[in-house]
Design an enzyme around this catalytic site. Structure first.
Site, PDB file in Angstrom:
ATOM      1  N   ARG A 107      -6.758  24.222  46.213  1.00  0.00           N
ATOM      2  CA  ARG A 107      -7.276  23.301  45.202  1.00  0.00           C
ATOM      3  C   ARG A 107      -8.787  23.318  45.025  1.00  0.00           C
ATOM      4  O   ARG A 107      -9.526  23.532  45.986  1.00  0.00           O
ATOM      5  CB  ARG A 107      -6.838  21.869  45.546  1.00  0.00           C
ATOM      6  CG  ARG A 107      -5.345  21.683  45.393  1.00  0.00           C
ATOM      7  CD  ARG A 107      -4.874  20.324  45.885  1.00  0.00           C
ATOM      8  NE  ARG A 107      -3.435  20.190  45.647  1.00  0.00           N
ATOM      9  CZ  ARG A 107      -2.491  20.712  46.446  1.00  0.00           C
ATOM     10  NH1 ARG A 107      -2.833  21.375  47.530  1.00  0.00           N
ATOM     11  NH2 ARG A 107      -1.229  20.587  46.144  1.00  0.00           N
ATOM     12  N   HIS A 165      -4.375  26.947  42.822  1.00  0.00           N
ATOM     13  CA  HIS A 165      -3.935  28.345  42.858  1.00  0.00           C
ATOM     14  C   HIS A 165      -4.317  29.133  41.600  1.00  0.00           C
ATOM     15  O   HIS A 165      -3.510  29.892  41.055  1.00  0.00           O
ATOM     16  CB  HIS A 165      -2.415  28.404  43.066  1.00  0.00           C
ATOM     17  CG  HIS A 165      -1.959  27.934  44.421  1.00  0.00           C
ATOM     18  ND1 HIS A 165      -2.742  27.972  45.540  1.00  0.00           N
ATOM     19  CD2 HIS A 165      -0.761  27.417  44.827  1.00  0.00           C
ATOM     20  CE1 HIS A 165      -2.059  27.502  46.582  1.00  0.00           C
ATOM     21  NE2 HIS A 165      -0.867  27.149  46.184  1.00  0.00           N
ATOM     22  N   HIS A 182       1.453  34.012  49.043  1.00  0.00           N
ATOM     23  CA  HIS A 182       2.158  32.734  49.067  1.00  0.00           C
ATOM     24  C   HIS A 182       3.653  32.883  49.344  1.00  0.00           C
ATOM     25  O   HIS A 182       4.478  32.202  48.737  1.00  0.00           O
ATOM     26  CB  HIS A 182       1.914  32.002  47.744  1.00  0.00           C
ATOM     27  CG  HIS A 182       1.946  30.518  47.849  1.00  0.00           C
ATOM     28  ND1 HIS A 182       3.115  29.810  48.029  1.00  0.00           N
ATOM     29  CD2 HIS A 182       0.962  29.602  47.825  1.00  0.00           C
ATOM     30  CE1 HIS A 182       2.834  28.511  48.075  1.00  0.00           C
ATOM     31  NE2 HIS A 182       1.530  28.365  47.969  1.00  0.00           N
ATOM     32  N   TYR A 190       7.074  32.162  51.167  1.00  0.00           N
ATOM     33  CA  TYR A 190       7.689  31.086  51.932  1.00  0.00           C
ATOM     34  C   TYR A 190       8.699  31.739  52.862  1.00  0.00           C
ATOM     35  O   TYR A 190       9.543  32.519  52.417  1.00  0.00           O
ATOM     36  CB  TYR A 190       8.491  30.148  51.034  1.00  0.00           C
ATOM     37  CG  TYR A 190       7.724  29.237  50.133  1.00  0.00           C
ATOM     38  CD1 TYR A 190       6.839  29.736  49.184  1.00  0.00           C
ATOM     39  CD2 TYR A 190       7.934  27.866  50.175  1.00  0.00           C
ATOM     40  CE1 TYR A 190       6.178  28.885  48.316  1.00  0.00           C
ATOM     41  CE2 TYR A 190       7.280  27.012  49.308  1.00  0.00           C
ATOM     42  CZ  TYR A 190       6.397  27.526  48.392  1.00  0.00           C
ATOM     43  OH  TYR A 190       5.748  26.689  47.529  1.00  0.00           O
ATOM     44  N   GLU A 220      -0.758  30.325  54.481  1.00  0.00           N
ATOM     45  CA  GLU A 220      -1.631  31.025  53.546  1.00  0.00           C
ATOM     46  C   GLU A 220      -3.009  31.170  54.160  1.00  0.00           C
ATOM     47  O   GLU A 220      -3.737  30.187  54.276  1.00  0.00           O
ATOM     48  CB  GLU A 220      -1.707  30.238  52.240  1.00  0.00           C
ATOM     49  CG  GLU A 220      -0.358  29.951  51.627  1.00  0.00           C
ATOM     50  CD  GLU A 220      -0.320  28.582  50.964  1.00  0.00           C
ATOM     51  OE1 GLU A 220      -1.118  28.332  50.050  1.00  0.00           O
ATOM     52  OE2 GLU A 220       0.513  27.749  51.371  1.00  0.00           O
TER      53      GLU A 220
HETATM   54  C1  BGC Z   1      -0.051  23.879  48.390  1.00  0.00           C
HETATM   55  C2  BGC Z   1       1.008  22.838  48.125  1.00  0.00           C
HETATM   56  C3  BGC Z   1       1.776  23.255  46.896  1.00  0.00           C
HETATM   57  C4  BGC Z   1       2.371  24.609  47.146  1.00  0.00           C
HETATM   58  C5  BGC Z   1       3.169  25.155  45.995  1.00  0.00           C
HETATM   59  C6  BGC Z   1       0.630  25.171  48.624  1.00  0.00           C
HETATM   60  O1  BGC Z   1      -0.294  26.171  48.876  1.00  0.00           O
HETATM   61  O2  BGC Z   1      -0.900  23.529  49.451  1.00  0.00           O
HETATM   62  O3  BGC Z   1       0.431  21.560  47.954  1.00  0.00           O
HETATM   63  O4  BGC Z   1       2.764  22.325  46.593  1.00  0.00           O
HETATM   64  O5  BGC Z   1       1.358  25.514  47.460  1.00  0.00           O
HETATM   65  O6  BGC Z   1       2.611  24.940  44.809  1.00  0.00           O
END
Ligand code: BGC
Length: 352
Positions: free
Chosen positions: A79, A104, A178, A180, A316
């Site tokens: 952010r 992002h 990113h 998961y 990340e």
């Molecule tokens: C952020 C989260 C967000 C997620 C997916 C992460 O890197 O810190 O707050 O919800 O990404 O958007």
């Protein structure tokens, strides 16, 4: 290595999926759209291959989704407060795509770009070089940025990310990946049993909109102390203001560094049922540990699986969030003539 069609974007671009395999049978599938890792099949302690990352079956899933599954994130990972920063006396305004903040890289970040791809094969590894030119003013950022990201899958079961960038005007840059993970495989249960160790004595507390307050706080005596192996779920629902703001873990950890130049250990994650162990090494000073708190089961993932609350986690590697507005944080400004370089390594193994 193979390349096959994966679909066509709403903008009409033809997207390909690349399939890479190493000598251990590990299989990585990646799109030229966002550099998205769509699947990563890794052996468990019995040699059974399972897909350990979350994602969608179709390109439309990625285009509609807002979870950034598997993608390269840029121009700025995480952010920037109120979508604004001032650089060399000029204020730049970015999209507010996450409540009051920029997240992002904006509405059309690097995760939605179509990257040029050059595959390579070496005796001990296989990989892809991604190239993208982000134009001056794209998503509000200053300067044309040339970005190169290389994914290398080695025969030692390492997945290496090398980031490189240069710009013709001063600009913030903070690139990350990113993906998961659910090391149990196939994303069909939560990640609360995963045992995490973080090489971080400190973290950056946030406000209710997940912007760092500027404080660098010791993890000692908090649910953020992962210096010894601890299940993600052990303290995640404690009555703690920081956990409330993130609805769980969604925080930047300040990685312990002792002056080393190369990548240092950031995290180790062990999944007891499968025996899979993932370790993360990075040259970056921070890492966002996100426990999938905003997953809510509404988006259907691969094979129709509903990814519910905390069914995946992301780690990340990055510079700290909102660094362009925090003079006390390590700088994220890239100047013309400088080179941005960053390296992160994921290693995969099993433990009895
Ligand atoms: C952020 C989260 C967000 C997620 C997916 C992460 O890197 O810190 O707050 O919800 O990404 O958007």
């Amino acid at each position: 290595m193979t390349r096959e069609p994966f679909g066509t974007t709403a903008r009409g671009e033809a997207i390909s999926v690349y399939t890479l395999r190493n000598a251990r049978g590990t299989e990585l599938r990646v799109l030229d759209y966002g550099g998205i890792i769509v699947s990563l099949k890794i052996a468990d302690r019995n040699g059974r291959l399972d897909d350990v990352v979350l994602g969608y079956d179709s390109l439309a899933g990625y285009e509609r989704g807002s979870s950034y599954f598997g993608a390269i994130i840029g121009r700025y990972g995480n952010r920037i407060a109120k979508g604004r920063f001032t650089l060399d006396g000029r204020t730049y305004v970015l999209a507010r795509n996450n409540g009051p903040n920029h997240l992002h890289g904006g509405r059309n970040g690097f995760d939605r770009a179509v990257w040029g791809v050059a595959p390579f094969e070496r005796p001990d590894s296989v990989g892809l070089v991604f190239r993208y030119t982000s134009r001056d003013g794209e998503e509000g950022y200053p300067g044309t940025l040339q970005a190169t990201v290389t994914y290398t899958l080695t025969n030692r079961n390492e997945l290496i990310f090398d980031y490189h960038a240069s710009a013709d005007k001063a600009t913030p840059v903070n690139l990350t990946q990113h993906s998961y993970f659910n090391l149990a495989g196939d994303g069909t249960r939560d990640i609360l049993d995963h045992v995490v160790t973080l090489n971080a004595d400190r973290f950056t507390p946030v406000d209710s909109t997940l912007i760092p307050t500027g404080e660098i706080k010791s993890v000692q005596g908090t649910p953020f102390d992962f210096r010894t192996p601890t299940p993600i779920g052990a303290r995640i629902d404690r009555d703690d203001a920081q956990l409330r703001f993130g609805r769980g873990y969604d925080h930047n950890f300040v990685l312990n560094k002792a002056g080393e130049r190369g990548p240092t250990l950031a995290a180790r994650v062990y999944e007891p049922a499968s025996g899979r162990v993932m370790q993360i090494y990075t040259t970056e000073p921070g890492m966002q540990f996100y426990s999938g708190n905003f997953l809510d089961g509404t988006a259907r993932g691969k094979h129709g699986v509903a990814y519910r609350h905390r069914y995946g986690f992301a780690m990340e590697t990055q510079h700290y969030p909102d660094s362009p507005n925090e003079p006390g944080f390590p700088s994220t400004i890239l100047h013309p003539g400088e080179e941005y370089r960053s390296r992160t390594i994921y290693t995969f193994a099993v433990q009895p």
